[in-house]
Design a protein around this motif. Structure first.
Motif, PDB file in Angstrom:
ATOM      1  N   ASN A 116       1.044  -1.659   0.132  1.00 41.61           N
ATOM      2  CA  ASN A 116      -0.373   0.225  -0.153  1.00 41.61           C
ATOM      3  C   ASN A 116       0.915   1.301  -0.079  1.00 41.61           C
ATOM      4  O   ASN A 116       2.262   1.323   0.271  1.00 41.61           O
ATOM      5  N   ASP A 117       0.339   2.490  -0.027  1.00 44.60           N
ATOM      6  CA  ASP A 117       0.826   3.903  -0.024  1.00 44.60           C
ATOM      7  C   ASP A 117       1.550   3.964   0.751  1.00 44.60           C
ATOM      8  O   ASP A 117       2.596   4.720   0.606  1.00 44.60           O
ATOM      9  N   GLU A 118       0.676   3.954   2.382  1.00 50.21           N
ATOM     10  CA  GLU A 118       1.688   3.666   3.725  1.00 50.21           C
ATOM     11  C   GLU A 118       3.007   3.561   4.086  1.00 50.21           C
ATOM     12  O   GLU A 118       3.692   3.786   4.210  1.00 50.21           O
ATOM     13  N   THR A 119       3.290   2.070   3.255  1.00 52.75           N
ATOM     14  CA  THR A 119       3.729   1.887   3.641  1.00 52.75           C
ATOM     15  C   THR A 119       5.179   1.995   2.495  1.00 52.75           C
ATOM     16  O   THR A 119       6.356   1.961   2.516  1.00 52.75           O
ATOM     17  N   ASN A 120       4.653   2.639   1.142  1.00 52.01           N
ATOM     18  CA  ASN A 120       5.645   2.819   0.011  1.00 52.01           C
ATOM     19  C   ASN A 120       6.216   4.236   1.266  1.00 52.01           C
ATOM     20  O   ASN A 120       7.428   4.605   0.648  1.00 52.01           O
ATOM     21  N   LEU A 121       5.512   5.221   1.855  1.00 51.61           N
ATOM     22  CA  LEU A 121       5.484   5.897   2.548  1.00 51.61           C
ATOM     23  C   LEU A 121       7.349   5.935   3.214  1.00 51.61           C
ATOM     24  O   LEU A 121       7.959   6.642   3.491  1.00 51.61           O
ATOM     25  N   LEU A 126      -2.444  11.054   3.508  1.00 53.16           N
ATOM     26  CA  LEU A 126      -1.230  10.393   4.191  1.00 53.16           C
ATOM     27  C   LEU A 126      -0.699  10.756   4.999  1.00 53.16           C
ATOM     28  O   LEU A 126      -0.225  10.845   6.777  1.00 53.16           O
ATOM     29  N   LEU A 127      -0.203  12.284   4.844  1.00 56.96           N
ATOM     30  CA  LEU A 127       0.758  13.121   5.443  1.00 56.96           C
ATOM     31  C   LEU A 127       0.195  13.155   6.445  1.00 56.96           C
ATOM     32  O   LEU A 127       0.984  13.836   7.212  1.00 56.96           O
ATOM     33  N   ALA A 128      -0.821  13.974   6.399  1.00 60.14           N
ATOM     34  CA  ALA A 128      -2.114  14.887   7.260  1.00 60.14           C
ATOM     35  C   ALA A 128      -2.319  14.374   8.885  1.00 60.14           C
ATOM     36  O   ALA A 128      -2.996  14.590   9.234  1.00 60.14           O
ATOM     37  N   GLY A 129      -2.295  12.690   8.658  1.00 59.56           N
ATOM     38  CA  GLY A 129      -2.673  11.792   9.454  1.00 59.56           C
ATOM     39  C   GLY A 129      -1.255  11.643  10.785  1.00 59.56           C
ATOM     40  O   GLY A 129      -0.764  12.093  10.741  1.00 59.56           O
ATOM     41  N   PRO A 130      -2.220  10.618  11.459  1.00 64.11           N
ATOM     42  CA  PRO A 130      -1.809  10.565  12.740  1.00 64.11           C
ATOM     43  C   PRO A 130      -0.113   9.775  12.781  1.00 64.11           C
ATOM     44  O   PRO A 130       0.445   9.558  13.740  1.00 64.11           O
ATOM     45  N   HIS A 131       0.050   9.045  11.324  1.00 67.20           N
ATOM     46  CA  HIS A 131       0.359   8.547  11.978  1.00 67.20           C
ATOM     47  C   HIS A 131       2.187   8.798  11.056  1.00 67.20           C
ATOM     48  O   HIS A 131       3.350   8.045  10.993  1.00 67.20           O
ATOM     49  N   PHE A 132       2.404  10.005  10.862  1.00 67.22           N
ATOM     50  CA  PHE A 132       3.414  10.796  10.143  1.00 67.22           C
ATOM     51  C   PHE A 132       3.876  12.409  10.933  1.00 67.22           C
ATOM     52  O   PHE A 132       2.845  13.038  11.204  1.00 67.22           O
ATOM     53  N   THR A 133       4.890  12.340  11.190  1.00 67.40           N
ATOM     54  CA  THR A 133       5.349  13.865  11.985  1.00 67.40           C
ATOM     55  C   THR A 133       5.597  14.783  10.900  1.00 67.40           C
ATOM     56  O   THR A 133       5.914  14.569  10.248  1.00 67.40           O
ATOM     57  N   ARG A 134       5.321  15.990  12.112  1.00 69.75           N
ATOM     58  CA  ARG A 134       5.280  16.937  11.180  1.00 69.75           C
ATOM     59  C   ARG A 134       7.266  17.589   9.921  1.00 69.75           C
ATOM     60  O   ARG A 134       7.322  17.908   9.124  1.00 69.75           O
ATOM     61  N   ARG A 190       6.744  14.753   7.446  1.00 66.90           N
ATOM     62  CA  ARG A 190       6.473  15.304   6.613  1.00 66.90           C
ATOM     63  C   ARG A 190       6.372  16.466   5.309  1.00 66.90           C
ATOM     64  O   ARG A 190       6.783  16.881   4.470  1.00 66.90           O
ATOM     65  N   GLU A 191       7.355  16.935   6.355  1.00 68.42           N
ATOM     66  CA  GLU A 191       8.212  18.370   5.413  1.00 68.42           C
ATOM     67  C   GLU A 191       9.484  17.713   5.232  1.00 68.42           C
ATOM     68  O   GLU A 191      10.081  18.664   3.705  1.00 68.42           O
ATOM     69  N   ARG A 192       9.942  15.899   5.223  1.00 69.95           N
ATOM     70  CA  ARG A 192      11.127  16.125   4.100  1.00 69.95           C
ATOM     71  C   ARG A 192      10.407  15.793   2.630  1.00 69.95           C
ATOM     72  O   ARG A 192      11.356  15.393   1.535  1.00 69.95           O
ATOM     73  N   ILE A 193       9.203  15.320   2.619  1.00 69.54           N
ATOM     74  CA  ILE A 193       8.697  15.129   1.295  1.00 69.54           C
ATOM     75  C   ILE A 193       8.339  16.089   0.173  1.00 69.54           C
ATOM     76  O   ILE A 193       7.272  17.643   0.761  1.00 69.54           O
ATOM     77  N   THR A 194       8.188  16.044  -0.886  1.00 70.50           N
ATOM     78  CA  THR A 194       7.823  16.812  -1.940  1.00 70.50           C
ATOM     79  C   THR A 194       7.545  15.861  -3.180  1.00 70.50           C
ATOM     80  O   THR A 194       7.690  15.109  -3.466  1.00 70.50           O
ATOM     81  N   PHE A 195       7.117  16.562  -4.190  1.00 71.09           N
ATOM     82  CA  PHE A 195       6.544  15.911  -5.298  1.00 71.09           C
ATOM     83  C   PHE A 195       6.634  16.658  -6.312  1.00 71.09           C
ATOM     84  O   PHE A 195       6.361  18.128  -6.519  1.00 71.09           O
ATOM     85  N   SER A 196       7.091  16.455  -7.709  1.00 69.80           N
ATOM     86  CA  SER A 196       6.639  16.337  -8.752  1.00 69.80           C
ATOM     87  C   SER A 196       5.230  15.498  -9.578  1.00 69.80           C
ATOM     88  O   SER A 196       4.871  14.781  -9.342  1.00 69.80           O
ATOM     89  N   ASP A 197       4.124  17.264 -10.442  1.00 70.94           N
ATOM     90  CA  ASP A 197       3.268  16.289 -10.368  1.00 70.94           C
ATOM     91  C   ASP A 197       3.242  16.565 -12.541  1.00 70.94           C
ATOM     92  O   ASP A 197       2.493  17.026 -12.766  1.00 70.94           O
ATOM     93  N   ASN A 198       4.132  16.911 -13.257  1.00 66.02           N
ATOM     94  CA  ASN A 198       4.077  16.815 -14.625  1.00 66.02           C
ATOM     95  C   ASN A 198       4.099  15.879 -14.872  1.00 66.02           C
ATOM     96  O   ASN A 198       4.864  16.044 -16.586  1.00 66.02           O
TER      97      ASN A 198
END
Length: 258
Positions: free
Chosen positions: A161-166, A187-195, A198-206
């Motif tokens: 699943n995606d959470e495992t991949n994160l 997922l990142l807004a939920g309780p399973h990931f710390t701030r 969350r701040e370590r991850i970014t993305f590209s949507d192109n």
């Protein structure tokens, strides 16, 4: 005249059977946890789940969703006679031969997520050939991406699943991961990931195009009747507005990574 009468009688039986197969009946669907689109933990089973339940309600049917891991979802949703089908599914040429697809029940766009400290920059998918990319087993990521994987141009590591991949991305088990944009934010807004995580991850949507998701009704006569009744009932519901209103109430449609 007799032929016309026989044809009319047969058509009446068919339409009557289709109506009885759908209206007022209990409809059982299979899904995996894919919030905010489908989830047992969200109101009315997520935004795509809520839309589907609302459509079934319009034809007098009570729908329920049972949750399984994705591979099990595919198995029972497509083959188990206790189920009408599964959701939420992207259309592919292979699945066109396996499903009677509903009208769209959600809109999605995949992104390439990576760590800010180790950016993965690409203007085309072929430029990812040197990267190790996390995906979910059984998910379709679009014809171009999936085709490059099949030909060995791109190298992927599959997880459940995606959470495992994160978690694997944060541990640097691979360079990047393919994930739906709203799913990543949820997922990142939920309780399973710390701030800090969350701040370590970014993305590209192109790299990916927007795609719709659907109910895959079983490829049977009953499944086709259910699909037709569902599509007719869904015609008067504004899906984009439904999505916006649901996500606004849920307060998940907000940026958590950038």
């Amino acid at each position: 005249m007799r032929v016309v009468q026989v044809i009319g009688w047969g058509l009446g039986l068919l339409l009557g059977w289709q109506g009885s197969a759908v209206a007022g009946s209990a409809v059982r669907l299979a899904s995996d946890e894919w919030p905010p689109f489908v989830s047992a933990s969200l109101p009315e089973n997520g935004v795509a789940g809520a839309f589907s339940l609302a459509v079934f309600a319009r034809i007098g049917s009570t729908a329920s969703i049972d949750f399984y891991p994705w591979k099990r979802t595919l198995e029972v949703g497509m083959n188990d006679p206790r189920y009408a089908g599964l959701l939420a599914v992207w259309r592919t040429p292979q699945r066109e031969t396996q499903c009677h697809f509903s009208t769209p029940i959600g809109s999605t766009v995949n992104v390439l997520a990576y760590l800010k400290e180790a950016p993965v920059v690409a203007s085309t998918m072929r430029e990812l050939r040197g990267a190790s990319i996390g995906t979910v087993a059984g998910y379709s990521n679009g014809e171009e991406f999936d085709g490059l994987v099949r030909r060995g141009v791109l190298h992927v590591q599959e997880s459940v699943n995606d959470e495992t991949n994160l978690r694997k991305l944060l541990s640097k088990r691979f360079d990047a991961m393919v994930v739906e944009k709203r799913v990543l934010r949820h997922l990142l807004a939920g309780p399973h990931f710390t701030r800090a995580e969350r701040e370590r991850i970014t993305f590209s949507d192109n790299l990916f195009h927007e795609r719709t998701v659907h109910i895959c009704f079983q490829r049977t006569a009953a499944g086709q009747a259910q699909q037709r009744a569902f599509n007719e009932a869904a015609r008067d519901i504004d899906l984009p507005k439904f999505e916006r209103d649901y996500l606004r109430r849920l307060d998940t449609d907000r940026p958590t990574v950038n």
